[in-house]
Design an enzyme around this catalytic site. Structure first.
Site: not given
Length: 307
Positions: A183, A186, A257
């Site tokens: 993301n 990160e 996820d």
């Protein structure tokens, strides 16, 4: 394009956890502290972390084998039972004594989350025996709970490997992976750029991703940018931005996820990064329109793609 993932075989390695929801109502404040008094109306549990990846893979039609660990407690047994009920292979999820299953308990008043209680213990773990087999795709779902803190395999030996990362040190922990799906936060940490705002534009993101691809021998970085969509950066100056679907009042719980699950099987099937990311973006658009940890199925994704 009509997809069928029934012959796609996935190896999922990662941090398995359980998300437990308490949905209640409140009509008064506590006399003991400035907090609402909540009367539970219903409770339910759903796999989280790598477990949510597995549930999305299964719901989309793929065949899934899991490697990881849970505690020898009620939560761990419940997690494995739920996965088994969806025909997800759990024989390689180790049940460990004196270790608590990672648990996230979310408390809602109606549709609004008001509190979260986490129970976790970082574990130094690797499987007692890991036999390399052939899979169409391997997913590493890293939540920094210990399963992937020390890699007990060579990524280069696993074929196509797609990573949802948590370790931000230039992403070199995942060197030689095919695709990595950070993301924006990160990616910012891995970039070592101090000014976060400078990351929020295409030019900066592409530049950082190109450096990380070259440094770590990735084929692609698929950068998740929330409501701004997804940006793909690849070797040889490849760049493509996929706009997010507009969703009212999105709940982003577990959306990453869903992205890696959908991206992985679409890429295993087509080897087309642009289509696979478009497919994953649609899957994410569906789950953020639902409350809490959620999954989507193939019909939902295909309907959104044809709108």
């Amino acid at each position: 394009m009509t997809m069928d993932f029934s012959e796609v075989n996935v190896l999922l390695i990662g941090d398995f956890m359980l998300d437990h929801y308490v949905i209640g109502k409140s009509n008064r404040r506590s006399p003991e502290a400035p907090v609402p008094v909540i009367i539970p109306q219903r409770e339910y549990s759903i796999p989280g972390g790598a477990g949510n990846v597995a549930m999305n893979l299964s719901s989309l039609g793929a065949n899934v084998k899991c490697i990881g660990c849970v505690g020898n407690d009620d939560w761990g047994h419940k997690l494995i039972s739920i996965l088994n009920s969806k025909n997800i292979k759990t024989n390689s999820i180790e049940i460990i004594d004196k270790y608590p299953t990672t648990l996230k308990q979310r408390i809602y008043i109606g549709n609004k989350q008001v509190a979260r209680l986490d129970k976790e213990e970082i574990i130094d773990w690797q499987p007692s025996n890991f036999v390399k087999e052939d899979y169409d795709i391997v997913i590493l779902s890293d939540y920094n709970k210990g399963v992937l803190n020390k890699l007990w395999f060579d990524i280069s030996d696993l074929g196509k490997v797609i990573v949802d990362p948590k370790k931000a040190s230039r992403f070199n922990h995942y060197k030689n992976s095919t695709i990595i799906t950070p993301n924006l936060n990160e990616l910012h940490k891995a970039s070592e750029i101090k000014n976060f705002d400078s990351m929020n534009n295409d030019k900066s993101i592409v530049s950082v991703c190109n450096d990380l691809i070259k440094e770590n021998n990735f084929e692609y970085i698929v950068a998740k940018r929330g409501s701004r969509g997804i940006t793909i950066v690849g070797r040889n100056k490849f760049f493509k931005h996929i706009r997010a679907h507009k969703i009212n009042n999105p709940d982003v719980t577990g959306a990453g996820d869903t992205v890696i699950a959908a991206l992985s099987i679409a890429y295993a099937k087509t080897n087309d990064i642009e289509y696979s990311t478009t497919f994953a973006n649609a899957a994410a658009g569906i789950v953020v329109g639902k409350t809490g940890t959620a999954i989507c199925d193939l019909n939902e994704v295909q309907r959104l793609l044809t709108k």
